[in-house]
Design a protein around this motif. Sequence first.
Motif, PDB file in Angstrom:
ATOM      1  N   PHE A   1       8.049  10.348   0.304  1.00  0.00           N
ATOM      2  CA  PHE A   1       8.655   9.074   0.671  1.00  0.00           C
ATOM      3  C   PHE A   1      10.033   9.287   1.291  1.00  0.00           C
ATOM      4  O   PHE A   1      10.420   8.568   2.217  1.00  0.00           O
ATOM      5  N   GLU A   2      10.795  10.262   0.795  1.00  0.00           N
ATOM      6  CA  GLU A   2      12.129  10.518   1.334  1.00  0.00           C
ATOM      7  C   GLU A   2      12.061  10.932   2.804  1.00  0.00           C
ATOM      8  O   GLU A   2      12.874  10.494   3.628  1.00  0.00           O
TER       9      GLU A   2
ATOM     10  N   VAL B   1       0.838  -1.205   0.000  1.00  0.00           N
ATOM     11  CA  VAL B   1       0.000   0.000   0.000  1.00  0.00           C
ATOM     12  C   VAL B   1       0.874   1.256   0.000  1.00  0.00           C
ATOM     13  O   VAL B   1       0.587   2.226  -0.725  1.00  0.00           O
ATOM     14  N   LEU B   2       1.937   1.255   0.790  1.00  0.00           N
ATOM     15  CA  LEU B   2       2.837   2.406   0.838  1.00  0.00           C
ATOM     16  C   LEU B   2       3.563   2.586  -0.489  1.00  0.00           C
ATOM     17  O   LEU B   2       3.801   3.719  -0.916  1.00  0.00           O
ATOM     18  N   ALA B   3       3.935   1.479  -1.126  1.00  0.00           N
ATOM     19  CA  ALA B   3       4.581   1.561  -2.438  1.00  0.00           C
ATOM     20  C   ALA B   3       3.655   2.253  -3.440  1.00  0.00           C
ATOM     21  O   ALA B   3       4.087   3.099  -4.234  1.00  0.00           O
TER      22      ALA B   3
ATOM     23  N   GLU C   1       8.789  -1.811  -5.316  1.00  0.00           N
ATOM     24  CA  GLU C   1       8.765  -2.723  -4.168  1.00  0.00           C
ATOM     25  C   GLU C   1      10.080  -2.662  -3.408  1.00  0.00           C
ATOM     26  O   GLU C   1      10.101  -2.685  -2.163  1.00  0.00           O
ATOM     27  N   ALA C   2      11.190  -2.605  -4.151  1.00  0.00           N
ATOM     28  CA  ALA C   2      12.506  -2.576  -3.509  1.00  0.00           C
ATOM     29  C   ALA C   2      12.662  -1.337  -2.629  1.00  0.00           C
ATOM     30  O   ALA C   2      13.167  -1.416  -1.511  1.00  0.00           O
ATOM     31  N   ARG C   3      12.220  -0.187  -3.129  1.00  0.00           N
ATOM     32  CA  ARG C   3      12.322   1.046  -2.345  1.00  0.00           C
ATOM     33  C   ARG C   3      11.392   0.994  -1.140  1.00  0.00           C
ATOM     34  O   ARG C   3      11.747   1.449  -0.046  1.00  0.00           O
ATOM     35  N   ALA C   4      10.200   0.461  -1.312  1.00  0.00           N
ATOM     36  CA  ALA C   4       9.265   0.361  -0.195  1.00  0.00           C
ATOM     37  C   ALA C   4       9.832  -0.522   0.914  1.00  0.00           C
ATOM     38  O   ALA C   4       9.667  -0.228   2.100  1.00  0.00           O
TER      39      ALA C   4
END
Length: 380
Positions: A92-93, A29-31, A38-41
């Motif tokens: 997100f940062e 959900v956050l992604a 997905e990798a960053r999330a």
Amino acid sequence: MHISHLLIVQYCAILVFSSLYAPQPLLPVLAEAFAVSEARASLLITVALLPLAIAPVAYGFLLQRLSARRLLIGATWLLAVTQVAVYLVTSFELLLALRLAQGLIIPAMLTSLMTYLAASAPPGQIARVMAIYIAASVLGGFLGRMISGLISTQFGWRWSFLFLAVAIALCALLLQRLKADPPVSFQRLDPRTILQVLRQPSFLRLYLVVFCAFGAFASLLNFLPFRLVELGTGLSETGIAFMYAGYLMGVVTSLLSLRIADHIGGAVNTMLLGSAVFLAALLFFTGSQVWVMFVGMFVLCAGMFLIHSLAPGVLNQAGGEQRGVVNGLYIAFYYAGGTTGSFLPGFLYHGLGWHAYLGALAVTLSFGGWLLWTLRRSGL
């Protein structure tokens, strides 16, 4: 230790681990919410675990000069503030930065909790008190995931973190009721203490065991939500959160671990059994049926927490005047494994597939089991 004080400490432990793992079932959900991969999330878990691999040693030294109670209260208020900030975050940062800040605060709380309990426990009861603490931490890991999933499904993901902020603020108020931690005769502050602890072969091997075990455990729990999405299960945040119900088996295992150890020849034998159970549990995740993975989570947690509930007691019984640093090193190795596991195996998953990924976890667990076997042969 008075029962009310023990309950306050356990409530604090529950909230610490709830804070650490609350975002995990929300990762898909956050992604989507922040339009990241997905990798960053998954970095939302990694960046919170990373400081826990480094900071606890420094906090262990700090506790040689500062009251565990005072450090615990201050860190708890800071954690509550960061949860409010997460509720308000728009990028997100900034969310990653706040998770990193939480990762710096949480080891102060964990090291203080373990040191306070070890100093306040009645003679001969350290292992039992630590097992109860581990059970509370396991319960926190489950409740954090479960409640965040439920609240997110009903009201949106931001409200999950606001709920945590209120609960943590209440905890900070309750911690004021704790008595000052009993004086502990710590060794003089000296960085060489770390090397003295690590030069003890049994300590180093136990630290490596928890590095491997939690590395594999954190990895599977971090990438499981993405696997469920990949399989097209259609599960909501609540449905994904329910997949972590196996954590409740960890509570039971933690409370029964000392009895099991009494029946099968000691803590090392029990941890070796835990490694075997953990390794077998990976088989449940090789297929695509959700209910099989759901059952597998109970087996997985039973194995993991046979290891994790006993290792701190073994270390604290032998830690003596170095107890603050011993606990800090335990947390550091534990979360160094978690940090590594929550990120690096993802390259295998996305590059070679789910089964190659599971194979890598099996190799890691086998190495930890071999280390336990050498400890058993050495007579620990």
